[in-house]
Motif scaffolding. Sequence first.
Motif, short mmCIF file in Angstrom:
data_model
loop_
_atom_site.label_atom_id
_atom_site.label_comp_id
_atom_site.label_asym_id
_atom_site.label_seq_id
_atom_site.Cartn_x
_atom_site.Cartn_y
_atom_site.Cartn_z
N TRP A 37 1.07 -1.10 0.52
CA TRP A 37 -0.29 0.03 0.41
C TRP A 37 0.74 1.65 0.24
O TRP A 37 0.42 2.23 -0.32
CB TRP A 37 -1.17 0.06 1.55
CG TRP A 37 -2.40 -0.53 0.64
CD1 TRP A 37 -2.73 -2.35 0.86
CD2 TRP A 37 -3.36 -0.14 -0.21
NE1 TRP A 37 -4.00 -2.33 0.63
CE2 TRP A 37 -4.05 -1.07 -0.58
CE3 TRP A 37 -3.23 1.14 -0.78
CZ2 TRP A 37 -4.83 -1.24 -1.75
CZ3 TRP A 37 -4.15 0.99 -1.42
CH2 TRP A 37 -5.45 0.69 -1.38
N TYR A 57 1.40 1.92 -3.04
CA TYR A 57 0.10 2.11 -4.60
C TYR A 57 -0.26 3.66 -3.72
O TYR A 57 -0.71 4.22 -4.34
CB TYR A 57 -0.91 0.90 -3.90
CG TYR A 57 -1.22 -0.39 -4.20
CD1 TYR A 57 -0.49 -0.68 -4.72
CD2 TYR A 57 -1.32 -1.59 -2.83
CE1 TYR A 57 0.15 -1.98 -5.12
CE2 TYR A 57 -1.34 -2.41 -3.54
CZ TYR A 57 -0.75 -2.78 -4.65
OH TYR A 57 -0.84 -4.18 -5.25
N ILE A 58 -0.24 4.26 -2.71
CA ILE A 58 -0.08 5.50 -1.62
C ILE A 58 0.52 6.42 -3.01
O ILE A 58 0.42 7.44 -3.67
CB ILE A 58 -0.17 5.52 -0.60
CG1 ILE A 58 -1.27 4.87 -0.33
CG2 ILE A 58 -0.10 7.11 -0.12
CD1 ILE A 58 -1.12 4.98 1.55
N VAL A 102 -1.30 9.10 -5.11
CA VAL A 102 -0.67 10.72 -4.56
C VAL A 102 -0.17 11.22 -6.62
O VAL A 102 -0.62 12.73 -6.29
CB VAL A 102 -0.16 10.65 -3.89
CG1 VAL A 102 1.21 12.42 -3.66
CG2 VAL A 102 -0.42 10.98 -2.86
N CYS A 130 -9.48 10.69 -4.03
CA CYS A 130 -8.12 11.36 -3.39
C CYS A 130 -7.94 12.44 -4.97
O CYS A 130 -8.08 13.57 -4.90
CB CYS A 130 -7.02 10.48 -3.34
SG CYS A 130 -6.64 9.91 -2.53
#
Lengths: 237, 417
Positions: free
Chosen positions: B279, B282-283, B287, B393
């Motif tokens: 993750w 993934y983040i 972003v 996001c």
Amino acid sequence: MTSIVCKDLCKTFQQGDETIIGLDNVSITIERGDFVCLSGPSGSGKTTLLNAMGGLDTPDSGEITIGDVRIDELGKGPLADMRLHNIGFVFQAYNLIPVLTARENVEFVMQVGGMSAAERSKRSFKILKEVGLEGMEDRRPAHLSGGQQQRVAVARAIVSQPTLVLADEPTANLDTVTSSQLMDLLVELNQHHNITFVIATHDIRVMKYAKRLIKMEDGKIISDEAQSQSPIPLGEG
Amino acid sequence: MSTSLNIGIRMAWRNLWRHKRRTWLTIGAMIFSNLLLVFLISLQFGSYRMMIDNTLKTYTGHLQVQHKEYNDNPKIRNSFQDIVPLADKVRKQLGSAGITAWVAARGVAFAMTSSEQRSYGLQIIGVEPQYEVNVSTLPGLVNKGRYFTDFNAEEIVIGSVLARNLRVDIGDELTLLGSGRDGSFAAGVVIVTGIFDSGNADVDRSMAQLPLGYFQSLFSMGGQGHNIVINAEDLTLVSALQNEVSSILGEREELSLLDWNRLQPGLQQAIQADMASAWFMYIILIVLVAFSVLNTQLMSVLERTREFGIMMALGLKPARLGTLVFTETFIMSSLGLAIGAALGTALAWYLSIVGFTYPGMEEMAGKFNLPDRIYPTLSLLSIFLGPGIVFLCSLLASLYPALRLFFLQPVSAMRAV
């Protein structure tokens, strides 16, 4: 009924170290249904006064009352509502929303005002017909001539039936014939709808349409005279 | 678009396509990241499932019946009676209920193992030869000799490292010395019939299997044993199987039924740790996409400052203008989500059928008697988790350009070029 009262309006702008006077103790009363031209050279304060009357800009001091409402004391939200429901604007550069068709440009303001779709549609078709754009309702601004775009802008300004329409150099980008047609249209609307028009211009040909001509210089009103309007060529607009 | 559609939505849609290339680049970034997220998360879930299955099928099993104190205190005395008849009963009743499951009984003890030359401590597992092959991959890992078949034979299968340490081979004798369940001295001689190579040096060094009958005799167990291992057909069926086995165990209060999570708590922790590191990547991806949206929308707002000024002059409030920017982002993100999730789902679905492998995987899996392909596991979670976060996001990223509109002054905005 009094349409608009400006009292002791002052406005200055800062340009580098220099302070420029926009409005210098301007006081003016405009009656409902009047057709006023503000004239004067560039920098005389015409647009500044127009912006102040329309609630687009706040004066440094003084009072502006439209109907019973002191608009210089209103917050951003109520001021926006005031513009939406009571004031129409016609700008020099037409300023239509490019992604919307002529009809959508006219309807947009009504939709924001919460009018039903059926009523919007009815009114937009009627007003576009009135300004001579029947059959062009679904054209986007890019597919309309300058004169036609300005007619859409006029339709947009008056469709919500405001009490006051402020126009800033509405003919500046138009040729002589189109300017004349547009001014004829504005006079016709003024007479038929009892809408107050305040037009800032330095075009002498436009000034002849005014019932009242106010001359400005260096932020001050230097003359304020009633005059007879030019003959209105109704039905030829 | 339909004339009855809200003008604001129509305007948002058309605004998006004023700069087709820019909009497609942003949507493309969303599509790519969503595709990647759906595929990677599905693959991750699939690999966890495979990891759990492989780990549990190696030895532990999905469920175990134990003496209630055995899991916390795995001593030889924490055994239970009639283990083989109970295992038979569970096997038969699950079969009668139409549930596919594999059941085998085991005993566990420790002993000193000696060859002619050397001695080593060792964990001895007593197993039912007939059934152990169904619950453990270890019998399949015997690469020298054979796995024993007689329930009472005095035979042993040891790991390759232990065989090397003890310097024994197939047919050699080993002496076992230990303590029986009753505290008595346990001693016996067994013949090495098989040597396994699990690939795990610890297992190959310290574990051996005996037939359960001989194990019970050697360690004075009587009819007792330590656990009944139960494997379900699939990990998803474990909880249903657990309920069924619980009812079979009935009123034997000395027993407890533990699932794989209790038996191998480290497995879940390893998965969580892996999930956390994945993750993190993934983040970073999310972003980057969010910044791409922020860039696009900020550019879009800045170059339309004049237009926003006009709309404010006409009487629109900043909130309305912000909603327009938000709607544009919503449409763009929805397109990215729909197309990206659809493509990612299609890819993961295809690989969930044909499997996913990489160079060297087949060889390694064959060595450990494990499946040679990973099959991505598609679920609503794997399809929508990643793209959903990208979507949120992206909407959050449009807040800044939208909020800028609250500080716009109509007159100065209309002067913007």
